[in-house]
Design an enzyme around this catalytic site. Structure first.
Site, PDB file in Angstrom:
ATOM      1  N   ILE A   5       2.112   4.768   6.480  1.00 19.75           N
ATOM      2  CA  ILE A   5       3.008   4.751   5.331  1.00 19.75           C
ATOM      3  C   ILE A   5       2.104   4.643   4.116  1.00 19.75           C
ATOM      4  O   ILE A   5       1.215   3.786   4.054  1.00 19.75           O
ATOM      5  CB  ILE A   5       4.029   3.594   5.403  1.00 19.75           C
ATOM      6  CG1 ILE A   5       4.966   3.632   4.194  1.00 19.75           C
ATOM      7  CG2 ILE A   5       3.373   2.245   5.566  1.00 19.75           C
ATOM      8  CD1 ILE A   5       6.130   2.649   4.288  1.00 19.75           C
ATOM      9  N   SER A   6       2.267   5.532   3.160  1.00 20.29           N
ATOM     10  CA  SER A   6       1.335   5.625   2.041  1.00 20.29           C
ATOM     11  C   SER A   6       1.354   4.367   1.186  1.00 20.29           C
ATOM     12  O   SER A   6       2.357   3.655   1.087  1.00 20.29           O
ATOM     13  CB  SER A   6       1.665   6.831   1.163  1.00 20.29           C
ATOM     14  OG  SER A   6       1.390   8.035   1.823  1.00 20.29           O
ATOM     15  N   GLN A   7       0.233   4.115   0.532  1.00 18.86           N
ATOM     16  CA  GLN A   7       0.115   3.056  -0.460  1.00 18.86           C
ATOM     17  C   GLN A   7       1.163   3.273  -1.563  1.00 18.86           C
ATOM     18  O   GLN A   7       1.352   4.399  -2.023  1.00 18.86           O
ATOM     19  CB  GLN A   7      -1.286   3.101  -1.048  1.00 18.86           C
ATOM     20  CG  GLN A   7      -1.573   2.079  -2.122  1.00 18.86           C
ATOM     21  CD  GLN A   7      -2.963   2.277  -2.721  1.00 18.86           C
ATOM     22  OE1 GLN A   7      -3.723   3.141  -2.286  1.00 18.86           O
ATOM     23  NE2 GLN A   7      -3.299   1.478  -3.718  1.00 18.86           N
TER      24      GLN A   7
END
Length: 224
Positions: free
Chosen positions: A71-73
Site C-alpha cells: 500500500i503506497s506511502q
C-alpha cells in the site's frame, strides 16, 4: 452486525484524529491541493490493513499487503493525485488497484473511476473490501499496462507501479487535454512523470520527484 456497519464502527474518533494529523504532516511536506487533502482525511486507511498491522496505518510510509505488493506511502498517493488534478466530472483509469486505497481516494474526487489489478488474489480481496465499503469503482483483473480500450478515452490515467517507459496504449487512451501520471525508470527507482495530450499526436511531458514503486507487469511494462 453487517460487514459494512462493522467497518464503520471500526473507524473511531482516534482514527479520525490520526488522519487529521497525517493530513497536517502531508501539508508540511508540500501537498497543497485542499481537495486532495480532504480526500485523504475521508478515507480510513487502517481498513486496508490486516487488523494486526493497523497501528502502522497513519504513518507516512508504504507497507506490505502480500503478493509482493505494497500500500503506497500517503505522501506518494497525495503527490500523484495532486498531479492528476482530478475534476468531479473526470473519467479516471487507475492501473494497479492493489489494496484499493488509492482507488478510494480517487472516488472522493470523482465517481467515475475504473481500476485494473494484475494480481488475481489481490483483485478478489480488494473487490470484496470495496463492496463492503460501498465504494462503487469499476474494477477488473487483467493487464493494466495495455489499459482499458473498451472504456476509453479517459480524462485522467494514474499508474501505481513503475514502468520502464511511457506505455503507448495508455497514451492513446487519453482524451485530448487529458493527463497521465506514471512513475518511469528502472526497477529500483523511478521519476514521477506527467504527460498531457495536447492533440491527437502531440504530448507534453513533465518530470518530477524520484520514487520507488513495485514494477508494472504486462505487455507494455516489465516483461513486455
Amino acid at each position: 452486525m453487517t460487514p459494512q456497519s462493522a467497518l464503520s464502527a471500526s473507524d473511531t474518533y482516534r482514527h479520525r484524529g490520526q488522519r487529521r494529523a497525517l493530513v497536517a504532516e502531508l501539508r508540511r511536506k508540500g501537498i497543497h491541493d485542499e481537495r486532495v487533502l480532504r480526500a485523504l482525511e475521508q478515507v480510513p486507511r487502517h481498513l486496508f490493513f490486516e487488523p494486526g498491522f493497523r497501528e502502522h496505518a497513519y504513518q507516512d510510509k508504504a507497507f506490505p499487503i502480500g503478493e509482493g505488493q505494497t500500500i503506497s506511502q500517503p505522501y506518494t498517493v497525495a503527490f500523484q493525485t495532486q498531479l492528476l488534478q482530478v475534476q468531479p466530472q473526470d473519467r479516471v483509469l487507475e492501473i494497479g488497484t492493489g489494496s484499493g486505497y488509492q482507488c478510494c481516494v480517487l472516488l472522493e474526487l470523482t465517481p467515475h473511476v475504473w481500476s485494473i489489478e494484475y494480481n488475481a488474489v489481490l483483485f478478489a480481496r480488494t473487490q470484496r473490501l470495496l463492496a463492503q465499503l460501498h465504494r462503487p469503482a469499476h474494477l477488473s483483473c487483467g493487464d493494466g499496462s495495455i489499459g482499458f480500450p473498451d472504456q476509453a478515452p479517459f480524462d485522467k490515467i494514474i499508474v501505481t507501479a513503475g514502468s520502464p517507459s511511457l506505455p503507448r496504449p495508455l497514451l492513446r487512451q487519453l482524451r485530448v487535454g487529458g493527463s497521465l501520471v506514471i512513475p518511469v525508470g528502472t526497477e529500483q527507482s523511478q521519476r514521477m512523470v506527467r504527460v498531457v495530450r495536447e492533440s491527437e499526436e502531440s504530448f507534453v511531458r513533465e518530470d518530477f520527484e524520484e520514487f520507488r514503486f513495485v514494477p508494472l507487469l504486462g505487455q507494455a511494462g516489465w516483461g513486455g
